[in-house]
Design a protein around this motif. Structure first.
Motif, PDB file in Angstrom:
ATOM      1  N   ARG A   1      11.899 -12.970  53.981  1.00  0.00           N
ATOM      2  CA  ARG A   1      12.964 -11.984  54.166  1.00  0.00           C
ATOM      3  C   ARG A   1      14.268 -12.668  54.559  1.00  0.00           C
ATOM      4  O   ARG A   1      15.334 -12.373  53.993  1.00  0.00           O
ATOM      5  CB  ARG A   1      12.562 -10.984  55.255  1.00  0.00           C
ATOM      6  N   ASP A   2      14.201 -13.590  55.505  1.00  0.00           N
ATOM      7  CA  ASP A   2      15.422 -14.211  56.016  1.00  0.00           C
ATOM      8  C   ASP A   2      16.037 -15.193  55.030  1.00  0.00           C
ATOM      9  O   ASP A   2      17.251 -15.399  55.025  1.00  0.00           O
ATOM     10  CB  ASP A   2      15.134 -14.880  57.355  1.00  0.00           C
ATOM     11  N   LEU A   3      15.218 -15.804  54.173  1.00  0.00           N
ATOM     12  CA  LEU A   3      15.782 -16.618  53.094  1.00  0.00           C
ATOM     13  C   LEU A   3      16.576 -15.748  52.137  1.00  0.00           C
ATOM     14  O   LEU A   3      17.686 -16.108  51.720  1.00  0.00           O
ATOM     15  CB  LEU A   3      14.658 -17.343  52.339  1.00  0.00           C
ATOM     16  N   ARG A   4      16.021 -14.597  51.795  1.00  0.00           N
ATOM     17  CA  ARG A   4      16.713 -13.697  50.863  1.00  0.00           C
ATOM     18  C   ARG A   4      17.937 -13.055  51.492  1.00  0.00           C
ATOM     19  O   ARG A   4      18.881 -12.693  50.786  1.00  0.00           O
ATOM     20  CB  ARG A   4      15.727 -12.645  50.349  1.00  0.00           C
ATOM     21  N   LEU A   5      17.935 -12.927  52.801  1.00  0.00           N
ATOM     22  CA  LEU A   5      19.108 -12.412  53.513  1.00  0.00           C
ATOM     23  C   LEU A   5      20.151 -13.493  53.770  1.00  0.00           C
ATOM     24  O   LEU A   5      21.255 -13.183  54.244  1.00  0.00           O
ATOM     25  CB  LEU A   5      18.680 -11.816  54.859  1.00  0.00           C
ATOM     26  N   ALA A   6      19.801 -14.742  53.477  1.00  0.00           N
ATOM     27  CA  ALA A   6      20.654 -15.876  53.870  1.00  0.00           C
ATOM     28  C   ALA A   6      20.993 -15.764  55.353  1.00  0.00           C
ATOM     29  O   ALA A   6      22.136 -15.900  55.786  1.00  0.00           O
ATOM     30  CB  ALA A   6      21.926 -15.928  53.028  1.00  0.00           C
TER      31      ALA A   6
ATOM     32  N   ASP B   1      21.170 -16.400  59.434  1.00  0.00           N
ATOM     33  CA  ASP B   1      21.642 -17.542  60.236  1.00  0.00           C
ATOM     34  C   ASP B   1      20.483 -18.071  61.069  1.00  0.00           C
ATOM     35  O   ASP B   1      20.352 -17.768  62.258  1.00  0.00           O
ATOM     36  CB  ASP B   1      22.805 -17.094  61.131  1.00  0.00           C
ATOM     37  N   ARG B   2      19.618 -18.874  60.431  1.00  0.00           N
ATOM     38  CA  ARG B   2      18.467 -19.477  61.088  1.00  0.00           C
ATOM     39  C   ARG B   2      18.445 -20.970  60.795  1.00  0.00           C
ATOM     40  O   ARG B   2      18.414 -21.383  59.624  1.00  0.00           O
ATOM     41  CB  ARG B   2      17.157 -18.855  60.586  1.00  0.00           C
ATOM     42  N   ALA B   3      18.433 -21.776  61.831  1.00  0.00           N
ATOM     43  CA  ALA B   3      18.436 -23.226  61.659  1.00  0.00           C
ATOM     44  C   ALA B   3      17.043 -23.783  61.370  1.00  0.00           C
ATOM     45  O   ALA B   3      16.910 -24.922  60.936  1.00  0.00           O
ATOM     46  CB  ALA B   3      19.008 -23.892  62.906  1.00  0.00           C
TER      47      ALA B   3
ATOM     48  N   ASN C   1      25.187 -20.819  55.524  1.00  0.00           N
ATOM     49  CA  ASN C   1      26.504 -21.461  55.597  1.00  0.00           C
ATOM     50  C   ASN C   1      27.193 -21.485  54.240  1.00  0.00           C
ATOM     51  O   ASN C   1      28.414 -21.287  54.147  1.00  0.00           O
ATOM     52  CB  ASN C   1      26.366 -22.880  56.147  1.00  0.00           C
ATOM     53  N   ASP C   2      26.427 -21.704  53.172  1.00  0.00           N
ATOM     54  CA  ASP C   2      27.017 -21.736  51.841  1.00  0.00           C
ATOM     55  C   ASP C   2      27.513 -20.355  51.422  1.00  0.00           C
ATOM     56  O   ASP C   2      28.593 -20.218  50.838  1.00  0.00           O
ATOM     57  CB  ASP C   2      25.997 -22.250  50.828  1.00  0.00           C
TER      58      ASP C   2
END
Length: 390
Positions: free
Chosen positions: A364-369, A371-373, A380-381
């Protein structure tokens, strides 16, 4: 389709459905709806024996060489049969070293090896390649909630495929082409349809009926000596093509590439080929980043970048919608009522529910781009590109 295959397919569409439906109604009336042992044993024996007798003839017949669609359809039928046996606890990989259903395993393995897919039913058997006869597609039961789930899941899959097709067509003409904006708009419209179909499921699908009467048919089961995870609604290439071509996920990310490896054989061969092709393409995100160095002020860049970012926004919202609404409502919350033994086998993909949910959160968070380090997020991109919009 051979005569033996036609007989088996007819049984799957008729008596098999009626028998499963009768059992589901019995289970649903129980205080503990997850306890299915010792209920309707005569019907369970009928499913097991009738299916085995039909499959024996198919094993003897062997490969009829009638083309992929016929073989794939037959694999779906034997897969539905084996999934039903698993649902009704006539087989359970937790207590077996190999499947006790030898004839079904032999037929499934024979077909799967010859056409290059996993030897069990997959999502496409009940969605994109589920031939309707007289207006009725194949299902496990006659329950209205199963029909609702399959109809709207299939609509969502086709909408994802439309979006992926539009995005794929941007690559040959390039991000600066005047038509790229039109294709990006087409993708956005298709994704809005996905969100609409998801919302309809969220609003109308009965949670208990889905959790106790639909979901159990998607459990892992043994084919021969190997256990295969259950069919997953994401087992088609379109959604991963969007991941890769939009640039929100990357094939060189170990987490994501493992996901692709795990699901590849659950797709039809043409989907596998399409996904492999996407894995070697440059993403639109990287294309826009490269173009930004010299063309960020150009009108084409501003218009097409805005359209691209809208697609990314919608895609991320759908990822969040699926996880935060559908998974939470129809899997996570109902699981709270299960005892530890039943909870251990609640997921179609095999791992314990907390492990599955954590993995889905990453996706989910990859698809949302987001802010997770701790993950390979393109936050950032995407933020850099957003800052270039005027």
């Amino acid at each position: 389709m051979s005569q033996n295959a036609e007989k088996f397919d007819h049984w799957i569409r008729t008596a098999f459905v009626e028998q499963n439906t009768a059992l589901e109604e019995m289970y649903f009336e129980r205080t503990d709806r997850a306890a299915v042992e010792g209920v309707g044993d005569d019907i369970k024996r009928a499913i097991c024996d009738e299916g085995r007798d039909l499959i024996k003839d198919l094993v003897v017949e062997g490969n009829t060489d009638e083309g992929f669609d016929s073989a794939f359809n037959l694999l779906g039928d034997v897969g539905l049969y084996m999934a039903s046996l698993r649902r009704h606890e006539l087989t359970n990989p937790a207590s077996e070293e190999k499947s006790p259903h030898r004839e079904a395993s032999a037929l499934a393995l024979h077909i799967a090896a010859s056409i290059g897919v996993t030897p069990r039913f997959a999502t496409s058997h009940l969605a994109t390649h589920n031939l309707a006869v007289d207006g009725k597609a194949k299902r496990f039961t006659n329950l209205s909630d199963e029909k609702l789930f399959l109809d709207y899941n299939t609509r969502g899959i086709f909408a994802f495929k439309r979006a992926a097709d539009a995005i794929r067509r941007v690559l040959p003409i390039g991000i600066s082409h005047a038509v790229a904006k039109t294709l990006l708009k087409d993708a956005a419209d298709a994704l809005r349809d996905v969100a609409k179909f998801n919302k309809y499921l969220f609003d109308n699908l009965d949670t208990d009926r889905f959790f106790y009467c639909v979901r159990p048919y998607y459990k892992p089961y043994l084919v021969g000596r190997n256990e295969y995870r259950g069919a997953n609604a994401g087992d088609f290439s379109g959604i991963n093509e969007l991941d890769l071509l939009l640039g929100l996920c990357q094939a060189n990310d170990a987490y994501y590439s493992q996901l692709l490896v795990d699901k590849m054989l659950f797709m039809r061969p043409e989907d596998q080929a399409s996904l492999r092709d996407c894995m070697r393409q440059r993403s639109l995100l990287n294309e826009f980043l490269a173009a930004a160095r010299n063309s960020s002020g150009a009108s084409w860049f501003q218009e097409n970048l805005g359209a691209y970012l809208k697609v990314c926004e919608l895609f991320g919202e759908i990822g969040a919608q699926h996880h935060d609404q559908l998974v939470e409502k129809f899997i996570a919350k109902p699981s709270d009522d299960l005892d530890e033994q039943k909870l251990a086998q609640v997921t179609a993909s095999g791992p314990p529910l907390p492990v599955l949910l954590a993995s889905l959160e990453v996706l989910r968070d990859l698809r949302l781009a987001a802010d997770r380090a701790d993950i390979n997020s393109r936050h950032n991109d995407i933020a850099k590109l957003r800052s270039l919009l005027k």
